[in-house]
Design a protein around this motif. Structure first.
Motif, mmCIF file in Angstrom:
data_model
loop_
_atom_site.group_PDB
_atom_site.id
_atom_site.type_symbol
_atom_site.label_atom_id
_atom_site.label_comp_id
_atom_site.label_asym_id
_atom_site.label_seq_id
_atom_site.Cartn_x
_atom_site.Cartn_y
_atom_site.Cartn_z
ATOM 1 N N PHE A 30 0.861 -1.175 0.000
ATOM 2 C CA PHE A 30 0.000 0.000 0.000
ATOM 3 C C PHE A 30 0.896 1.222 0.000
ATOM 4 N N ALA A 31 0.882 1.976 -1.082
ATOM 5 C CA ALA A 31 1.773 3.125 -1.218
ATOM 6 C C ALA A 31 1.075 4.234 -1.998
ATOM 7 N N PRO A 32 0.193 4.978 -1.343
ATOM 8 C CA PRO A 32 -0.539 6.016 -2.066
ATOM 9 C C PRO A 32 0.364 7.110 -2.626
ATOM 10 N N TYR A 33 1.608 7.210 -2.125
ATOM 11 C CA TYR A 33 2.522 8.251 -2.607
ATOM 12 C C TYR A 33 3.741 7.658 -3.288
ATOM 13 N N GLY A 34 3.663 6.408 -3.704
ATOM 14 C CA GLY A 34 4.790 5.768 -4.368
ATOM 15 C C GLY A 34 5.856 5.339 -3.376
ATOM 16 N N SER A 35 7.039 5.041 -3.865
ATOM 17 C CA SER A 35 8.148 4.590 -3.034
ATOM 18 C C SER A 35 9.337 5.524 -3.217
ATOM 19 N N SER A 36 10.107 5.680 -2.163
ATOM 20 C CA SER A 36 11.273 6.559 -2.256
ATOM 21 C C SER A 36 12.384 5.885 -3.050
#
Length: 189
Positions: A30-36
């Motif tokens: 679950f990554a509503p803002y993507g991944s770093s």
């Protein structure tokens, strides 16, 4: 928000927690803002003045933290960087020769980093005011450091010479992920 809205919001959040794991999404996806991503920034040699201060009670844990920060500097800082640690306050006693046996492991690590074999040599400066107020004399301290009249005078001088002032804080990071997500901690075998 009134009590009815609050209860409705709580019920909705509970429903989402129940539904999300069953939505086919694996844990951690679950990554509503993507991944770093790893930054490609490059760094020039740094000049860092670490202020290490605290109470005698915090000294033992803080000393290992200081040693860890200085070991990290050896890995992270580019060649040509400069590091100076200014020791202020009640922690000054860990650098007294009479307390060597108590703090030997961390003191030995720090002493190695002040020598010529270190990638980024570290200078240790003892606050003379702290030293005297604690009941020590200059020659009571380990010889890999130097005494200056006042620690804050040293920090001011270093600032004028372009050093960044950083405080060494007691930040425990080992396994801190599991503080927030205890269910992710691997089971000990």
């Amino acid at each position: 928000m009134n009590p009815t809205q609050s209860a409705l919001r709580g019920a909705l959040m509970a429903l989402l927690l129940v539904l999300l794991p069953n939505s086919g999404m694996a844990a951690g996806e679950f990554a509503p803002y993507g991944s770093s991503e790893l930054s490609k920034a490059t760094f020039k040699p740094a000049k860092i003045a670490y202020e290490w201060s605290g109470t005698p009670e915090s000294a033992k844990a803080g000393l290992q933290q200081l040693a860890d920060v200085l070991k990290g500097a050896q890995i992270l800082l580019p060649a040509g960087s400069k590091v100076e640690v200014v020791v202020i306050g009640g922690v000054i006693g860990v650098f007294a020769k009479e307390n060597y046996e108590t703090f030997q492991g961390a003191i030995d690590e720090i002493a190695r980093l002040t020598g010529p074999q270190a990638k980024i040599p570290v200078e240790i400066t003892y606050c003379g005011s702290s030293l005297r107020n604690a009941g020590y004399k200059n020659n009571d301290m380990h010889g890999f450091g130097k005494v200056i009249r006042g620690g804050y005078l040293a920090l001011d001088r270093l600032s004028q010479e372009g050093y960044s002032h950083v405080m060494v804080s007691d930040f425990k990071i080992h396994d801190s992920r599991y503080f927030f997500q205890p269910s992710l901690k691997p089971v000990a075998k």
